[in-house]
Design an enzyme around this catalytic site. Structure first.
Site, short mmCIF file in Angstrom:
data_model
loop_
_atom_site.label_atom_id
_atom_site.label_comp_id
_atom_site.label_asym_id
_atom_site.label_seq_id
_atom_site.Cartn_x
_atom_site.Cartn_y
_atom_site.Cartn_z
N PHE A 11 20.84 16.57 12.94
CA PHE A 11 19.89 16.53 13.37
C PHE A 11 19.19 15.55 14.31
O PHE A 11 18.62 15.68 15.62
CB PHE A 11 18.48 16.26 12.20
CG PHE A 11 18.67 14.65 12.11
CD1 PHE A 11 18.22 13.61 12.89
CD2 PHE A 11 19.14 14.56 11.31
CE1 PHE A 11 18.12 12.09 12.85
CE2 PHE A 11 19.40 13.05 11.30
CZ PHE A 11 19.12 11.64 11.58
N LYS A 29 22.98 27.90 14.28
CA LYS A 29 21.59 27.24 13.38
C LYS A 29 22.01 25.59 13.32
O LYS A 29 23.11 24.31 13.00
CB LYS A 29 23.09 27.26 11.96
CG LYS A 29 22.38 28.07 10.12
CD LYS A 29 20.90 26.63 10.28
CE LYS A 29 21.12 25.63 9.77
NZ LYS A 29 20.75 24.39 9.55
N SER A 85 27.39 15.25 8.11
CA SER A 85 27.37 14.15 7.40
C SER A 85 29.33 14.64 6.86
O SER A 85 29.46 15.82 7.12
CB SER A 85 26.80 13.87 5.83
OG SER A 85 26.43 15.16 5.37
N CYS A 137 25.71 8.59 15.88
CA CYS A 137 27.08 8.84 15.02
C CYS A 137 27.98 7.91 16.16
O CYS A 137 29.19 7.75 15.14
CB CYS A 137 27.55 9.99 15.18
SG CYS A 137 28.25 10.04 16.74
#
Ligand code: NAD
Length: 499
Positions: free
Chosen positions: A149, A173, A226, A281
């Protein structure tokens, strides 16, 4: 209420599964759209249609494909404001941050304009008598990309740009949290001249992802998210014989040496720790000052800077420093981890646990937090918090600081702040982490280098963007050709060195 469908063969297509998800505005906490969640059958259909479109695109010469990239760059710049607004409304980040998200994605598409150069292959003249040898890079076919996201424009473009430039079709996706911008990007590619069907967007959750991982047509899988999911996707994609690159979580340490410019280090930590509410990140989530005196000086510099941060919705102007986090669950998780830090004995030096924004009480806002005297056994040290929380771990020496970064399970990014070239060089050379900053807090490589971590931050062996991306999205074929004029009498029966 707005509907967010799929995007198949150049059109927005309603889902047929009857399953829907909620897309929130994180600033208000309200549901702003219904997301169509694809069934496995809908995914299979989108993939099959991509497979029909891909051969013609793969056979289009690379120069023409590059022209589509050029036109896309122009169109994205044309629509920058509109895209940033939608991005911020679903993600929560500030408008300047949303534009940065788009810009860093755009730069990778700009890099892909070099496709003719990148794909021209290798040639050996006269590898043997009358024998030429050449290697070419051919597209994989249809590839899948599964998105997190936190960068709803940059991450798709890092994958889709090189994949398309190499002649593949892509089935993307998006994250369920902020899926609109990826559809808008697909529409812009089609407007730029990409044949319909080469960029499909299927929305959904695990069901859609598993369908992609098990689809025999899909040849390559790129994932960002993740670590537990990255590991799962890598294993399942590989077990199904697909090429996979899966990028996971992070816990980025910034080491502050006693000789560092302390103002510069504090500014860097505030930007890298709290920018985008810590949902990057490459965010710095651990500060490691070396020596007690350095730690005290650093904390003194950090506290007033953090207290000045303006937390507000993206609509409140360009001087907003950070917006809300992405969901109510994310907010609760972050506040739970902050509480665990307090319970386990860390010192909460900046405490905003009661933070409330007037008029936005239902928004997912979390104020900035600073911990001091964190130790490696604490949950706030071991876990990727992915929120506006900076932990300070005091190290007694450079070796101890280096050891902390090296012993952590994640290895995405790290930084050192020092004026000493010797220490900086030693750090860059020895640390077991993929991206290193020297007096640079978020060392995100530019488009023409590659991006990727080490250790539990990655599964697979080729990085995102740069030359690695052209390798990931192509297969090498090597041709050995001999023409009659080069033939000596008789045939070749032995495997021998060419003379
Ligand atoms: P996430 O792992 O929750 O979700 C990522 C994607 O996986 C989504 O599309 C989701 O639908 C899908 N997914 C979730 N659970 C699944 C399951 N059980 N089976 C199959 N698919 C599943 O990640 P997120 O919260 O969206 O993103 C944040 C994470 O991404 C952070 O850990 C961050 O560090 C990481 N990240 C890493 C990089 C990098 O390059 N290393 C870049 C950006 C973000």
């Amino acid at each position: 209420m707005r509907d967010i469908p799929h995007y198949v063969n150049g059109e927005r297509v309603s889902g047929t599964s009857g399953r829907f998800g909620d897309v929130y505005n994180p600033a208000t906490g309200e549901v702003q759209a219904k997301l169509h969640m694809a069934s496995a059958a809908e995914v299979t259909d989108a993939v099959a249609k991509a497979a029909e479109a891909q051969p013609a695109w793969g056979a289009t010469n690379p120069q023409k494909r590059a022209r589509v990239m050029m036109e896309f760059v122009r169109l994205l710049n044309r629509d920058m404001d509109k895209l940033a607004e939608v991005l911020s409304s679903e993600h929560g980040k500030t408008i300047p941050d949303a534009k940065g998200d788009l810009q860093r994605g755009l730069e990778v598409v700009e890099y892909c304009i070099a496709a003719p150069q990148m794909l021209k292959g290798e040639f050996t003249d006269s590898a043997g008598p009358g024998i030429d040898m050449y290697s070419m890079r051919q597209p994989l076919g249809v590839v899948a990309s599964i998105m997190p996201f936190n960068f709803p424009a940059m991450m798709p473009l890092w994958h889709v740009g090189p994949a398309l430039a190499c002649g593949n079709a892509v089935v993307l996706k998006p994250s369920e949290r902020d899926p609109t911008v990826p559809i808008m990007l697909a529409e812009l590619f089609v407007e730029a001249g990409l044949p319909a069907g080469c960029f499909q967007v299927v929305n959904g959750d695990k069901e859609a992802v598993d369908a992609l991982l098990d689809d025999e047509i899909i040849q390559g899988v790129s994932f960002v998210g993740s670590t537990p999911i990255a590991q799962y996707i890598y294993s399942r994609a590989c077990a199904n014989g697909k090429r996979a690159q899966c990028f996971g979580g992070a816990k980025n340490h910034m080491i502050v040496m006693p000789d560092a410019d302390m103002d510069q280090a504090a500014d860097a930590l505030v930007g890298a720790g709290y920018g985008a509410a810590g949902e990057r990140c490459m965010a710095v989530s651990v500060a490691v000052p070396v020596g007690e005196e350095t730690a005290d000086r650093l904390i003194d510099k950090l506290v007033p800077r953090i207290e000045k941060l303006r937390v507000a919705p993206y609509t409140a102007g360009d001087d907003v420093d950070m917006g809300p986090v992405v969901t109510r669950e994310a907010k609760e998780r972050i506040l739970g981890l902050i509480q665990s830090g307090v319970d386990q004995g860390a010192e909460l030096v900046v405490d905003n646990r009661d933070f409330k924004l007037q008029g936005y009480e239902d928004g997912f806002f979390v104020g900035p937090h600073l911990f001091d005297k964190v130790t490696p056994d604490m949950d706030i040290y071991k876990t990727e918090i992915f929120g506006p929380v900076l932990s300070t771990v005091r190290a007694g020496s450079y070796e101890e600081a280096l050891g902390l970064a090296m012993d952590h399970e994640y290895g995405n990014g790290t930084a050192i702040f020092t004026r000493d070239g010797d220490t900086a060089r030693d750090f860059a050379s020895r640390v077991n982490i993929g991206m290193v900053g020297i007096n640079v807090p978020i060392p995100v490589p530019l488009a023409y280098h590659t991006f990727g971590g080490w250790k539990k931050s990655v599964f697979g062996d080729l990085n995102q963007h740069g030359p690695d991306s052209f390798k990931f999205y192509t297969r090498t074929k090597t041709v050995t050709a001999r023409w009659p004029s080069g033939l000596k009498e008789g045939g070749e029966f032995h495997f021998k060195q060419m003379d």
